[in-house]
Design a protein around this motif. Structure first.
Motif, PDB file in Angstrom:
ATOM      1  N   ALA A  66       0.824  -1.213   0.000  1.00 31.57           N
ATOM      2  CA  ALA A  66       0.000   0.000   0.000  1.00 31.57           C
ATOM      3  C   ALA A  66       0.860   1.266   0.000  1.00 31.57           C
ATOM      4  CB  ALA A  66      -0.940   0.004   1.201  1.00 31.57           C
ATOM      5  N   ALA A  67       2.061   1.149   0.563  1.00 32.21           N
ATOM      6  CA  ALA A  67       2.986   2.288   0.604  1.00 32.21           C
ATOM      7  C   ALA A  67       3.876   2.347  -0.635  1.00 32.21           C
ATOM      8  CB  ALA A  67       3.848   2.207   1.860  1.00 32.21           C
ATOM      9  N   GLY A  68       3.683   1.381  -1.568  1.00 27.72           N
ATOM     10  CA  GLY A  68       4.492   1.365  -2.786  1.00 27.72           C
ATOM     11  C   GLY A  68       5.919   0.911  -2.557  1.00 27.72           C
ATOM     12  N   ARG A  69       6.103   0.068  -1.524  1.00 26.41           N
ATOM     13  CA  ARG A  69       7.440  -0.399  -1.183  1.00 26.41           C
ATOM     14  C   ARG A  69       7.520  -1.917  -1.301  1.00 26.41           C
ATOM     15  NH1 ARG A  69       7.958   2.259   4.596  1.00 26.41           N
ATOM     16  NH2 ARG A  69      10.025   1.337   4.598  1.00 26.41           N
ATOM     17  N   GLU A  70       8.662  -2.406  -1.766  1.00 28.92           N
ATOM     18  CA  GLU A  70       8.909  -3.840  -1.844  1.00 28.92           C
ATOM     19  C   GLU A  70       9.238  -4.358  -0.446  1.00 28.92           C
ATOM     20  OE1 GLU A  70      12.142  -6.904  -3.825  1.00 28.92           O
ATOM     21  OE2 GLU A  70      12.265  -4.780  -4.280  1.00 28.92           O
ATOM     22  N   ALA A  71       8.820  -5.607  -0.165  1.00 34.37           N
ATOM     23  CA  ALA A  71       9.138  -6.215   1.115  1.00 34.37           C
ATOM     24  C   ALA A  71       9.317  -7.716   0.941  1.00 34.37           C
ATOM     25  CB  ALA A  71       8.044  -5.930   2.132  1.00 34.37           C
ATOM     26  N   PHE A  72      10.102  -8.323   1.786  1.00 37.26           N
ATOM     27  CA  PHE A  72      10.393  -9.746   1.714  1.00 37.26           C
ATOM     28  C   PHE A  72       9.377 -10.596   2.478  1.00 37.26           C
ATOM     29  CE2 PHE A  72      12.753 -13.517   3.309  1.00 37.26           C
ATOM     30  CZ  PHE A  72      12.992 -14.117   2.088  1.00 37.26           C
ATOM     31  N   TYR A  73       8.916 -10.112   3.627  1.00 34.06           N
ATOM     32  CA  TYR A  73       8.004 -10.866   4.477  1.00 34.06           C
ATOM     33  C   TYR A  73       6.559 -10.439   4.229  1.00 34.06           C
ATOM     34  CZ  TYR A  73      12.265 -12.033   6.990  1.00 34.06           C
ATOM     35  OH  TYR A  73      13.522 -12.472   7.325  1.00 34.06           O
TER      36      TYR A  73
END
Length: 110
Positions: A66-73
């Motif tokens: 939702a924040a436009g950020r990539e994440a691993f978990y």
């Protein structure tokens, strides 16, 4: 009975993780409570938890997306035990989460 709260901080941005969805489930996997963190990254999930093992699921993947950020978990699950009354356990449990897209840390707060 024991109450439960959490506080989630975005360690990369240095701000509270506002609007992060949470689910509290019992040992059978049944949802006991749902919430979302407030503007300060805090949420109260229960006022009267009986003794037992619980899992607190943080919907981190949805929050980062939702924040436009990539994440691993895609999620963080913290399992913990509520001790029986009179066994020396605290009347209130606090489970903080320090979050980044590729790491997280938690501990039993106060």
């Amino acid at each position: 009975m024991t109450s439960l709260s959490t506080h989630v901080l975005d360690a990369v941005a240095g701000v509270p993780a506002a609007g992060l969805a949470l689910v509290l489930a019992d040992s059978a996997g049944t949802a006991v409570a749902t919430a979302a963190t407030d503007g300060d990254g805090r949420a109260r999930l229960a006022e009267d938890l009986p003794p037992g093992t619980y899992r607190l699921l943080f919907a981190t993947g949805e929050w980062f997306t939702a924040a436009g950020r990539e994440a691993f978990y895609p999620e963080v699950v913290v399992a913990f035990t509520v001790a029986p009354a009179g066994s020396g356990g605290p009347a209130h449990l606090h489970v903080p989460l320090l979050l980044s897209p590729f790491a997280y840390s938690t501990y039993r707060g106060s």
